[in-house]
Design an enzyme around this catalytic site. Structure first.
Site, PDB file in Angstrom:
ATOM      1  N   GLY A 228       0.828  -1.196   0.000  1.00 34.70           N
ATOM      2  CA  GLY A 228       0.000   0.000   0.000  1.00 34.70           C
ATOM      3  C   GLY A 228       0.859   1.241   0.000  1.00 34.70           C
ATOM      4  O   GLY A 228       1.998   1.223  -0.469  1.00 34.70           O
ATOM      5  N   SER A 229       0.312   2.313   0.543  1.00 31.39           N
ATOM      6  CA  SER A 229       0.994   3.611   0.470  1.00 31.39           C
ATOM      7  C   SER A 229       2.133   3.703   1.488  1.00 31.39           C
ATOM      8  O   SER A 229       2.066   3.084   2.555  1.00 31.39           O
ATOM      9  CB  SER A 229      -0.017   4.720   0.720  1.00 31.39           C
ATOM     10  OG  SER A 229      -0.586   4.547   1.999  1.00 31.39           O
ATOM     11  N   GLU A 248       5.585  -3.337   0.801  1.00 32.96           N
ATOM     12  CA  GLU A 248       5.672  -3.088  -0.651  1.00 32.96           C
ATOM     13  C   GLU A 248       4.941  -1.784  -0.895  1.00 32.96           C
ATOM     14  O   GLU A 248       3.705  -1.740  -0.871  1.00 32.96           O
ATOM     15  CB  GLU A 248       5.021  -4.240  -1.433  1.00 32.96           C
ATOM     16  CG  GLU A 248       5.630  -5.616  -1.179  1.00 32.96           C
ATOM     17  CD  GLU A 248       7.066  -5.737  -1.658  1.00 32.96           C
ATOM     18  OE1 GLU A 248       7.525  -4.892  -2.445  1.00 32.96           O
ATOM     19  OE2 GLU A 248       7.752  -6.684  -1.224  1.00 32.96           O
ATOM     20  N   LEU A 249       5.688  -0.705  -1.133  1.00 29.38           N
ATOM     21  CA  LEU A 249       5.077   0.630  -1.131  1.00 29.38           C
ATOM     22  C   LEU A 249       5.178   1.306  -2.515  1.00 29.38           C
ATOM     23  O   LEU A 249       5.206   0.623  -3.512  1.00 29.38           O
ATOM     24  CB  LEU A 249       5.725   1.468  -0.025  1.00 29.38           C
ATOM     25  CG  LEU A 249       5.821   0.755   1.345  1.00 29.38           C
ATOM     26  CD1 LEU A 249       6.573   1.611   2.351  1.00 29.38           C
ATOM     27  CD2 LEU A 249       4.447   0.391   1.892  1.00 29.38           C
ATOM     28  N   CYS A 283       2.111   0.555  -8.678  1.00 28.81           N
ATOM     29  CA  CYS A 283       3.287   1.119  -8.014  1.00 28.81           C
ATOM     30  C   CYS A 283       4.450   1.254  -8.982  1.00 28.81           C
ATOM     31  O   CYS A 283       5.309   2.096  -8.793  1.00 28.81           O
ATOM     32  CB  CYS A 283       3.667   0.233  -6.837  1.00 28.81           C
ATOM     33  SG  CYS A 283       3.682  -1.504  -7.270  1.00 28.81           S
ATOM     34  N   GLU A 377       4.691  10.271  -5.926  1.00 34.29           N
ATOM     35  CA  GLU A 377       4.085   9.174  -6.692  1.00 34.29           C
ATOM     36  C   GLU A 377       2.777   9.689  -7.281  1.00 34.29           C
ATOM     37  O   GLU A 377       1.843  10.006  -6.535  1.00 34.29           O
ATOM     38  CB  GLU A 377       3.803   7.988  -5.761  1.00 34.29           C
ATOM     39  CG  GLU A 377       3.178   6.827  -6.495  1.00 34.29           C
ATOM     40  CD  GLU A 377       2.854   5.644  -5.581  1.00 34.29           C
ATOM     41  OE1 GLU A 377       2.504   5.858  -4.419  1.00 34.29           O
ATOM     42  OE2 GLU A 377       2.940   4.505  -6.073  1.00 34.29           O
TER      43      GLU A 377
HETATM   44  P1  NAD Z   1      -3.441   2.427   1.252  1.00 29.60           P
HETATM   45  O1  NAD Z   1      -2.147   2.504   1.970  1.00 29.60           O
HETATM   46  O2  NAD Z   1      -4.377   3.561   1.364  1.00 29.60           O
HETATM   47  O3  NAD Z   1      -4.254   1.133   1.705  1.00 29.60           O
HETATM   48  C1  NAD Z   1      -3.686  -0.151   1.652  1.00 29.60           C
HETATM   49  C2  NAD Z   1      -4.324  -1.009   2.725  1.00 29.60           C
HETATM   50  O4  NAD Z   1      -3.948  -0.498   4.011  1.00 29.60           O
HETATM   51  C3  NAD Z   1      -5.843  -1.017   2.706  1.00 29.60           C
HETATM   52  O5  NAD Z   1      -6.295  -2.324   2.989  1.00 29.60           O
HETATM   53  C4  NAD Z   1      -6.196  -0.071   3.840  1.00 29.60           C
HETATM   54  O6  NAD Z   1      -7.442  -0.323   4.418  1.00 29.60           O
HETATM   55  C5  NAD Z   1      -5.092  -0.385   4.833  1.00 29.60           C
HETATM   56  N1  NAD Z   1      -4.869   0.651   5.848  1.00 29.60           N
HETATM   57  C6  NAD Z   1      -5.152   1.971   5.789  1.00 29.60           C
HETATM   58  N2  NAD Z   1      -4.817   2.577   6.958  1.00 29.60           N
HETATM   59  C7  NAD Z   1      -4.308   1.614   7.758  1.00 29.60           C
HETATM   60  C8  NAD Z   1      -3.780   1.602   9.081  1.00 29.60           C
HETATM   61  N3  NAD Z   1      -3.719   2.693   9.811  1.00 29.60           N
HETATM   62  N4  NAD Z   1      -3.333   0.428   9.588  1.00 29.60           N
HETATM   63  C9  NAD Z   1      -3.375  -0.704   8.853  1.00 29.60           C
HETATM   64  N5  NAD Z   1      -3.886  -0.757   7.608  1.00 29.60           N
HETATM   65  C10 NAD Z   1      -4.336   0.385   7.060  1.00 29.60           C
HETATM   66  O7  NAD Z   1      -3.059   2.126  -0.282  1.00 29.60           O
HETATM   67  P2  NAD Z   1      -4.017   1.990  -1.550  1.00 29.60           P
HETATM   68  O8  NAD Z   1      -4.548   3.344  -1.884  1.00 29.60           O
HETATM   69  O9  NAD Z   1      -4.969   0.859  -1.395  1.00 29.60           O
HETATM   70  O10 NAD Z   1      -2.950   1.544  -2.647  1.00 29.60           O
HETATM   71  C11 NAD Z   1      -2.139   2.461  -3.293  1.00 29.60           C
HETATM   72  C12 NAD Z   1      -0.707   2.442  -2.796  1.00 29.60           C
HETATM   73  O11 NAD Z   1      -0.217   1.105  -2.798  1.00 29.60           O
HETATM   74  C13 NAD Z   1       0.238   3.213  -3.695  1.00 29.60           C
HETATM   75  O12 NAD Z   1       1.134   3.970  -2.916  1.00 29.60           O
HETATM   76  C14 NAD Z   1       0.991   2.120  -4.437  1.00 29.60           C
HETATM   77  O13 NAD Z   1       2.257   2.479  -4.903  1.00 29.60           O
HETATM   78  C15 NAD Z   1       1.067   1.057  -3.403  1.00 29.60           C
HETATM   79  N6  NAD Z   1       1.292  -0.238  -4.026  1.00 29.60           N
HETATM   80  C16 NAD Z   1       2.524  -0.831  -3.908  1.00 29.60           C
HETATM   81  C17 NAD Z   1       2.775  -2.046  -4.531  1.00 29.60           C
HETATM   82  C18 NAD Z   1       4.106  -2.731  -4.404  1.00 29.60           C
HETATM   83  O14 NAD Z   1       4.168  -3.930  -4.653  1.00 29.60           O
HETATM   84  N7  NAD Z   1       5.166  -2.053  -4.025  1.00 29.60           N
HETATM   85  C19 NAD Z   1       1.772  -2.653  -5.273  1.00 29.60           C
HETATM   86  C20 NAD Z   1       0.535  -2.025  -5.375  1.00 29.60           C
HETATM   87  C21 NAD Z   1       0.306  -0.827  -4.741  1.00 29.60           C
END
Ligand code: NAD
Length: 474
Positions: A228-229, A248-249, A283, A377
């Protein structure tokens, strides 16, 4: 009437309590109601995963066979799963089908890796006084794995966590992205049908800021695997103490097209299509494109033509190339970043237009490294094309980023290619391919704010197992 989906606890779908809606990202119609896991239910999921791990184990053959049975069922249901991804993520149906095929391969690779988990023999006699000893290691499952997933690849990125965790012999608590939970729920249904015993996979749904702290503070969870982010990645790392985490960000993926590129048309086609695929919400989507000045105008013109011909709109139509972004807010954020770049001197070559949550494929020129569209990003269908004349300078620009996931370079000069391989500070360098290329069996993961730890079934299994060293006096 929309269907209501529950949370998976001890093999049962629990459908009670408050719900939230999941929307079709193109039509904005609600397509499902999802039961929210409150604190008590989330704790129950962890209890169950913990107790199951303590009391039950699946043999390697059982893990392999369950994962392969799931593969058979995914194949049977692949069009249904692709349609779900298309609706809940707004991904074009063609890309959704590709994602399902990739996810199936991730399951197959994980099943195969289950049979290869082993430790190593160790030359303990190399240390003085140890001639009467032998040493070796074994790899054991780590325990309860908590998987937290993003919205943009709801099938394959969930597969990258669940399949290796099961292959390694762990139990799992999965928290899917709240914008795209139905795909993960279907994966759970299929795994149960494939024979995964109750307790090995629990699924809790809800909003990250609510469930997240319950999951991260519970010491019975042995390991976290998060995609995620960067902002949420940091929160998770800071709240999980000494327990292992893989993160993985994000990335602001750089790609270089050098003047000696062998197949310019292929390079431009890749740069453009992989910048705009999934509306740029990957990402490793192409974002920063550095082109040697000798071929700059030609690349710009070719890129413009390709972008202009992309079909933007309803992701469920076969001919659509670029669908909506995940939500209106994200599309508006993109519009603001492009506007800001233009105010700072950037020029729109093509696109720049928003219709609701559709953002038209956009190419910018005359950008500077300080603009958000370059240094942050962008995570949207926006690429910037920048000329250069000195390869060393461009390597510096590429490295001058807080991110370091993957980079791409097109060149036929072996020395330039190897210099890139050596000097670029990224988890992966794709030579004669774009940053977006990923073969799911390879180790995958970034440096700097792009995270740490590796995915890819084999690497993920290493992260999800503990190497125990055994010595013996003979
Ligand atoms: P996000 O970080 O908003 O959410 C990801 C997950 O984290 C969701 O399930 C969300 O509910 C959860 N989350 C949110 N707040 C949390 C907290 N406080 N504690 C625990 N979990 C929490 O990301 P998104 O918008 O779903 O995805 C986009 C991001 O993901 C982009 O930055 C992208 O680059 C990254 N990404 C990285 C990869 C990689 O492999 N490096 C792959 C895909 C996406």
């Amino acid at each position: 009437m929309t269907e209501t989906y529950g949370n998976l606890i001890n093999g049962e779908w629990i459908k009670d309590g408050e719900t939230f809606d999941v929307f079709n990202k193109y039509t904005n119609e609600p397509i499902a109601k999802i039961c929210k896991a409150d604190e008590a239910l989330t704790k129950k999921a962890i209890d169950n995963a913990y107790e199951t791990f303590k009391n039950e184990r699946l043999s390697v053959i059982e893990r392999h066979d369950i994962l392969m049975k799931a593969v058979e069922l995914f194949r049977k249901h692949k069009e249904e799963i692709a349609q779900i991804i298309c609706a809940e993520a707004g991904k074009t149906i063609r890309d959704a089908r590709t994602e399902v095929e990739r996810g199936i391969q991730t399951f197959i690779a994980s099943a195969e890796e289950a049979k290869r988990i082993c430790g190593q023999g160790m030359p303990i006699q190399a240390m003085p006084g140890n001639d009467e000893k032998m040493a070796f290691s074994i790899r054991e499952p780590i325990g309860v794995v908590c998987a937290i997933t993003p919205f943009n690849f709801p099938f394959n990125l969930t597969a990258h966590k669940i399949a290796p965790a099961i292959a390694a012999g762990n139990t799992v608590v999965l928290k899917p992205a709240e914008k795209t939970p139905i795909t993960a729920i279907k994966m759970g249904e299929i795994l149960l049908e494939a024979g995964l015993p109750k307790g090995f996979l629990n699924i809790v749904n809800g909003f990250g800021h609510e469930i997240g702290p319950i999951l991260t503070s519970d010491e019975r969870i042995a390991m976290y695997t998060f995609t995620g982010s960067p902002a949420v990645g940091k929160l998770i790392k800071n709240s999980t103490g000494i327990r292992p985490v893989t993160l993985e960000l994000g990335n602001n993926s750089p790609n270089i097209i050098h003047h000696d590129v062998k197949d310019l048309d292929r390079a431009v086609e890749l740069v453009v299509t992989k910048g705009f695929g999934n509306s740029g919400q990957a990402c490793i989507a192409v974002q920063r494109v550095y082109v040697h000045e000798d071929i700059y105008e030609e690349v710009l013109e070719k890129a413009k033509q390709i972008a202009e011909n992309l079909k933007v709109g309803d992701p469920s139509l076969e001919e659509t190339d670029v669908g909506p972004m995940i939500g209106l807010e994200e599309a508006k954020r993109t519009e603001n970043w492009v506007k800001e770049a233009v105010e700072q001197g950037a020029e729109i070559v093509v696109g720049g237009k928003r219709e609701g949550s559709l953002f038209h494929p956009t190419i910018l020129k005359n950008v500077t490294e300080e603009m958000k569209v370059m240094c942050e990003e962008v995570f949207a269908p926006v690429i910037s094309i920048v000329p250069y004349n000195d390869i060393d300078e461009v390597f510096q620009k590429v490295n001058d980023s807080k991110f370091g996931l993957q980079a791409g370079i097109f060149t036929s000069d072996i020395h330039v290619a190897m210099k890139a391989a050596k000097e670029l500070e990224f988890g992966g360098i794709n030579i004669n391919d774009v940053s977006t290329f990923r073969a799911d069996i390879l180790p995958y993961g970034g440096v700097k704010d792009s995270g740490f730890g590796k995915e890819g079934p084999r690497s993920a299994i290493e992260e999800m197992t503990v190497e125990k060293v055994i010595t013996m006096h003979i």
